[in-house]
Write a protein that holds these residues in place. Structure first.
Motif, PDB file in Angstrom:
ATOM      1  N   SER A  25       0.590  -1.125  -0.165  1.00  0.00           N
ATOM      2  CA  SER A  25      -0.265  -0.111  -0.387  1.00  0.00           C
ATOM      3  C   SER A  25       1.095   1.469   0.163  1.00  0.00           C
ATOM      4  O   SER A  25       2.157   1.525   0.767  1.00  0.00           O
ATOM      5  N   VAL A  26       0.359   2.521  -0.637  1.00  0.00           N
ATOM      6  CA  VAL A  26       1.004   3.366  -0.927  1.00  0.00           C
ATOM      7  C   VAL A  26       1.534   3.920   0.470  1.00  0.00           C
ATOM      8  O   VAL A  26       0.182   4.633   0.843  1.00  0.00           O
ATOM      9  N   LYS A  27       2.116   4.884   1.036  1.00  0.00           N
ATOM     10  CA  LYS A  27       2.270   5.478   2.199  1.00  0.00           C
ATOM     11  C   LYS A  27       3.221   6.461   1.483  1.00  0.00           C
ATOM     12  O   LYS A  27       2.387   7.673   2.533  1.00  0.00           O
ATOM     13  N   ARG A  28       3.618   7.007   0.376  1.00  0.00           N
ATOM     14  CA  ARG A  28       4.571   8.185   0.441  1.00  0.00           C
ATOM     15  C   ARG A  28       4.561   8.609  -0.760  1.00  0.00           C
ATOM     16  O   ARG A  28       4.811   7.063  -1.563  1.00  0.00           O
ATOM     17  N   VAL A  29       4.540   8.839  -2.021  1.00  0.00           N
ATOM     18  CA  VAL A  29       4.091   9.715  -3.008  1.00  0.00           C
ATOM     19  C   VAL A  29       5.803  10.912  -3.380  1.00  0.00           C
ATOM     20  O   VAL A  29       5.721  11.985  -3.142  1.00  0.00           O
ATOM     21  N   TRP A  30       6.282  10.121  -4.498  1.00  0.00           N
ATOM     22  CA  TRP A  30       7.844  11.278  -4.276  1.00  0.00           C
ATOM     23  C   TRP A  30       7.717  12.190  -5.925  1.00  0.00           C
ATOM     24  O   TRP A  30       6.817  11.536  -6.841  1.00  0.00           O
ATOM     25  N   LEU A  31       7.027  13.466  -5.767  1.00  0.00           N
ATOM     26  CA  LEU A  31       6.734  13.980  -7.026  1.00  0.00           C
ATOM     27  C   LEU A  31       8.217  14.960  -7.869  1.00  0.00           C
ATOM     28  O   LEU A  31       9.268  15.035  -7.000  1.00  0.00           O
ATOM     29  N   GLU A  32       8.575  15.295  -9.234  1.00  0.00           N
ATOM     30  CA  GLU A  32       9.531  15.642  -9.432  1.00  0.00           C
ATOM     31  C   GLU A  32       9.127  17.116  -9.138  1.00  0.00           C
ATOM     32  O   GLU A  32       8.165  17.645  -9.666  1.00  0.00           O
ATOM     33  N   ASP A  33       9.830  17.736  -8.731  1.00  0.00           N
ATOM     34  CA  ASP A  33      10.467  19.326  -8.395  1.00  0.00           C
ATOM     35  C   ASP A  33      10.238  20.149  -9.429  1.00  0.00           C
ATOM     36  O   ASP A  33      10.835  19.573 -10.292  1.00  0.00           O
ATOM     37  N   GLY A  34       9.398  20.911  -9.467  1.00  0.00           N
ATOM     38  CA  GLY A  34       8.770  21.477 -10.519  1.00  0.00           C
ATOM     39  C   GLY A  34       8.304  21.075 -11.602  1.00  0.00           C
ATOM     40  O   GLY A  34       7.314  22.293 -11.260  1.00  0.00           O
ATOM     41  N   THR A  35       7.526  20.210 -11.912  1.00  0.00           N
ATOM     42  CA  THR A  35       6.533  19.904 -12.908  1.00  0.00           C
ATOM     43  C   THR A  35       5.620  19.439 -11.348  1.00  0.00           C
ATOM     44  O   THR A  35       4.075  19.198 -11.578  1.00  0.00           O
ATOM     45  N   GLY A  36       6.039  18.834 -10.624  1.00  0.00           N
ATOM     46  CA  GLY A  36       4.688  18.099  -9.290  1.00  0.00           C
ATOM     47  C   GLY A  36       3.866  16.497  -9.647  1.00  0.00           C
ATOM     48  O   GLY A  36       3.568  16.459  -9.344  1.00  0.00           O
ATOM     49  N   ARG A  37       4.842  16.183 -10.665  1.00  0.00           N
ATOM     50  CA  ARG A  37       4.678  14.871 -11.934  1.00  0.00           C
ATOM     51  C   ARG A  37       4.687  14.254 -10.934  1.00  0.00           C
ATOM     52  O   ARG A  37       6.292  13.948 -10.054  1.00  0.00           O
ATOM     53  N   PRO A  38       3.881  13.065 -10.328  1.00  0.00           N
ATOM     54  CA  PRO A  38       4.510  11.493  -9.669  1.00  0.00           C
ATOM     55  C   PRO A  38       5.045  10.641 -10.189  1.00  0.00           C
ATOM     56  O   PRO A  38       4.990  10.485 -11.754  1.00  0.00           O
ATOM     57  N   MET A  39       6.008  10.431  -9.533  1.00  0.00           N
ATOM     58  CA  MET A  39       7.324   9.924 -10.025  1.00  0.00           C
ATOM     59  C   MET A  39       7.039   8.132  -9.531  1.00  0.00           C
ATOM     60  O   MET A  39       7.077   6.891 -10.174  1.00  0.00           O
ATOM     61  N   TRP A  40       7.701   8.607  -8.248  1.00  0.00           N
ATOM     62  CA  TRP A  40       7.605   6.786  -7.935  1.00  0.00           C
ATOM     63  C   TRP A  40       6.875   7.037  -6.273  1.00  0.00           C
ATOM     64  O   TRP A  40       6.394   8.138  -5.689  1.00  0.00           O
ATOM     65  N   ALA A  41       6.402   6.381  -6.083  1.00  0.00           N
ATOM     66  CA  ALA A  41       5.236   5.558  -5.073  1.00  0.00           C
ATOM     67  C   ALA A  41       6.370   4.396  -3.476  1.00  0.00           C
ATOM     68  O   ALA A  41       7.070   3.695  -4.388  1.00  0.00           O
ATOM     69  N   GLU A  42       6.393   5.556  -2.371  1.00  0.00           N
ATOM     70  CA  GLU A  42       6.914   4.446  -1.498  1.00  0.00           C
ATOM     71  C   GLU A  42       5.894   3.792  -0.746  1.00  0.00           C
ATOM     72  O   GLU A  42       5.039   3.684  -0.520  1.00  0.00           O
ATOM     73  N   VAL A  43       6.676   2.534  -0.823  1.00  0.00           N
ATOM     74  CA  VAL A  43       5.300   1.039  -0.810  1.00  0.00           C
ATOM     75  C   VAL A  43       5.543   0.532   0.683  1.00  0.00           C
ATOM     76  O   VAL A  43       6.851  -0.174   0.512  1.00  0.00           O
ATOM     77  N   HIS A  44       5.110   0.111   1.515  1.00  0.00           N
ATOM     78  CA  HIS A  44       5.107  -0.652   2.733  1.00  0.00           C
ATOM     79  C   HIS A  44       4.748  -2.191   2.126  1.00  0.00           C
ATOM     80  O   HIS A  44       3.860  -2.735   1.634  1.00  0.00           O
ATOM     81  N   THR A  45       5.778  -2.812   2.030  1.00  0.00           N
ATOM     82  CA  THR A  45       5.607  -3.753   1.765  1.00  0.00           C
ATOM     83  C   THR A  45       6.262  -5.455   2.351  1.00  0.00           C
ATOM     84  O   THR A  45       6.800  -4.800   3.612  1.00  0.00           O
ATOM     85  N   GLY A  46       6.249  -6.653   2.849  1.00  0.00           N
ATOM     86  CA  GLY A  46       7.203  -7.494   3.400  1.00  0.00           C
ATOM     87  C   GLY A  46       5.719  -8.073   4.826  1.00  0.00           C
ATOM     88  O   GLY A  46       5.124  -7.709   4.944  1.00  0.00           O
ATOM     89  N   ALA A 108      18.515  15.320 -18.530  1.00  0.00           N
ATOM     90  CA  ALA A 108      19.027  15.616 -18.479  1.00  0.00           C
ATOM     91  C   ALA A 108      18.743  17.391 -18.073  1.00  0.00           C
ATOM     92  O   ALA A 108      18.223  17.535 -19.460  1.00  0.00           O
ATOM     93  N   LYS A 109      18.387  18.207 -16.891  1.00  0.00           N
ATOM     94  CA  LYS A 109      18.388  19.368 -17.391  1.00  0.00           C
ATOM     95  C   LYS A 109      19.326  20.030 -16.620  1.00  0.00           C
ATOM     96  O   LYS A 109      19.494  19.806 -15.921  1.00  0.00           O
ATOM     97  N   THR A 110      20.212  21.445 -17.417  1.00  0.00           N
ATOM     98  CA  THR A 110      21.141  22.140 -17.273  1.00  0.00           C
ATOM     99  C   THR A 110      22.144  21.008 -16.204  1.00  0.00           C
ATOM    100  O   THR A 110      23.121  21.322 -15.499  1.00  0.00           O
ATOM    101  N   GLY A 111      22.488  19.634 -16.758  1.00  0.00           N
ATOM    102  CA  GLY A 111      23.008  18.805 -16.644  1.00  0.00           C
ATOM    103  C   GLY A 111      22.945  18.335 -15.474  1.00  0.00           C
ATOM    104  O   GLY A 111      23.943  17.824 -15.312  1.00  0.00           O
ATOM    105  N   GLU A 112      22.473  18.390 -14.897  1.00  0.00           N
ATOM    106  CA  GLU A 112      21.276  17.216 -13.925  1.00  0.00           C
ATOM    107  C   GLU A 112      19.926  17.243 -13.491  1.00  0.00           C
ATOM    108  O   GLU A 112      19.939  18.083 -14.282  1.00  0.00           O
ATOM    109  N   HIS A 113      20.013  15.727 -13.541  1.00  0.00           N
ATOM    110  CA  HIS A 113      18.316  15.215 -13.231  1.00  0.00           C
ATOM    111  C   HIS A 113      17.665  16.235 -12.459  1.00  0.00           C
ATOM    112  O   HIS A 113      18.238  16.607 -11.340  1.00  0.00           O
ATOM    113  N   ASP A 114      16.345  16.486 -12.308  1.00  0.00           N
ATOM    114  CA  ASP A 114      15.582  16.935 -11.609  1.00  0.00           C
ATOM    115  C   ASP A 114      15.735  15.903  -9.838  1.00  0.00           C
ATOM    116  O   ASP A 114      14.984  14.968 -10.529  1.00  0.00           O
ATOM    117  N   ARG A 115      15.692  17.266  -8.867  1.00  0.00           N
ATOM    118  CA  ARG A 115      15.208  15.998  -7.928  1.00  0.00           C
ATOM    119  C   ARG A 115      14.362  15.491  -7.352  1.00  0.00           C
ATOM    120  O   ARG A 115      13.357  16.554  -8.328  1.00  0.00           O
TER     121      ARG A 115
END
Length: 238
Positions: A25-46, A108-115
């Motif tokens: 189940s999803v406990k946290r959502v990770w968004l791309e800085d700047g765009t706010g686009r959902p990228m990863w879900a932190e899921v509790h497993t095990g 990459a943007k400006t030589g670096e990936h978005d945080r």
């Protein structure tokens, strides 16, 4: 595809892999800085949901209160650990996740990936008071034995014997032993018994104090406070 409109609906949502198996189940959502686009879900497993794994949700589909992602459950179990700091994921950690899932790194943007910034589900902590009921020993009084002397009357019936005289006449044969026509007298001593009262002292009983513990049920009342939560919206109140 998942976009910003799905973010709030993702929290506590079940994550299903590409074979239809539940990952967690999803406990946290990770968004791309700047765009706010959902990228990863932190899921509790095990077992008991004690492990945290990162699942890519960029290509996931939300339906029926669950999110289906194009990865395998075993991939998620073997995903590299991510140690976030300040609610952000480093570039190296992002790259490790992309490589693990066989995904192409974003341009990459400006030589670096978005945080990536992690967004936690909105929550409040509710508290309530509990009654801790116990017992303590208090002195309720003292009991003592006091000996004193009282006088009482006793009526006791005692059998007593006394002697009484009766005259017995018997015929005399012969001349007899007395003198004829001479004054004579004979007497007997009479006795009787009289009650005699004496007192003696003897121990008849021992009296002592002993304590017994008696358990009884008592109702204890107390006021406790507890917090409740209400959901408020701008246009309505539930």
């Amino acid at each position: 595809m998942i976009d910003q409109t799905h973010v709030e609906a993702l929290y506590d949502c079940d994550v299903i892999d590409n074979h239809g198996e539940k990952i967690g189940s999803v406990k946290r959502v990770w968004l791309e800085d700047g765009t706010g686009r959902p990228m990863w879900a932190e899921v509790h497993t095990g077992l008991f949901g004690m492990k945290e794994s990162f699942v890519p949700i960029q290509q996931g589909q939300v339906a029926g209160g669950a999110i289906t992602v194009p990865v395998d459950k075993e991939q998620v179990k073997d995903a590299p650990s991510v140690h976030t700091s300040g609610d952000h994921m480093s570039e190296k950690e992002q790259e490790a996740l992309y490589r693990h899932y066989g995904m192409r790194l974003p341009q990459a943007k400006t030589g670096e990936h978005d945080r990536l910034g992690g967004k936690r589900a909105p929550e409040v902590t509710l508290s309530e008071e509990k009654l801790d009921v116990g017992t303590r020993s208090v002195e309720t009084g003292r009991v003592r034995l006091v000996k004193h002397t009282v006088t009482e009357q006793r009526d006791i019936t005692v059998p007593v014997t006394h002697e009484e005289v009766r005259v017995v006449r018997e015929p005399v044969r012969g001349t007899g032993t007395g003198k004829a026509f001479a004054d004579e007298q004979a007497e007997v001593t009479l006795h009787r018994e009289e009650p005699v009262v004496q007192k003696r002292t003897e121990a008849v009983e021992r009296v002592r104090l002993e304590k017994d513990a008696v358990t009884e049920q008592r109702n204890v009342k107390g006021e406790v406070r507890k917090e409740r939560v209400e959901v408020e919206r701008d246009d309505e109140r539930r």
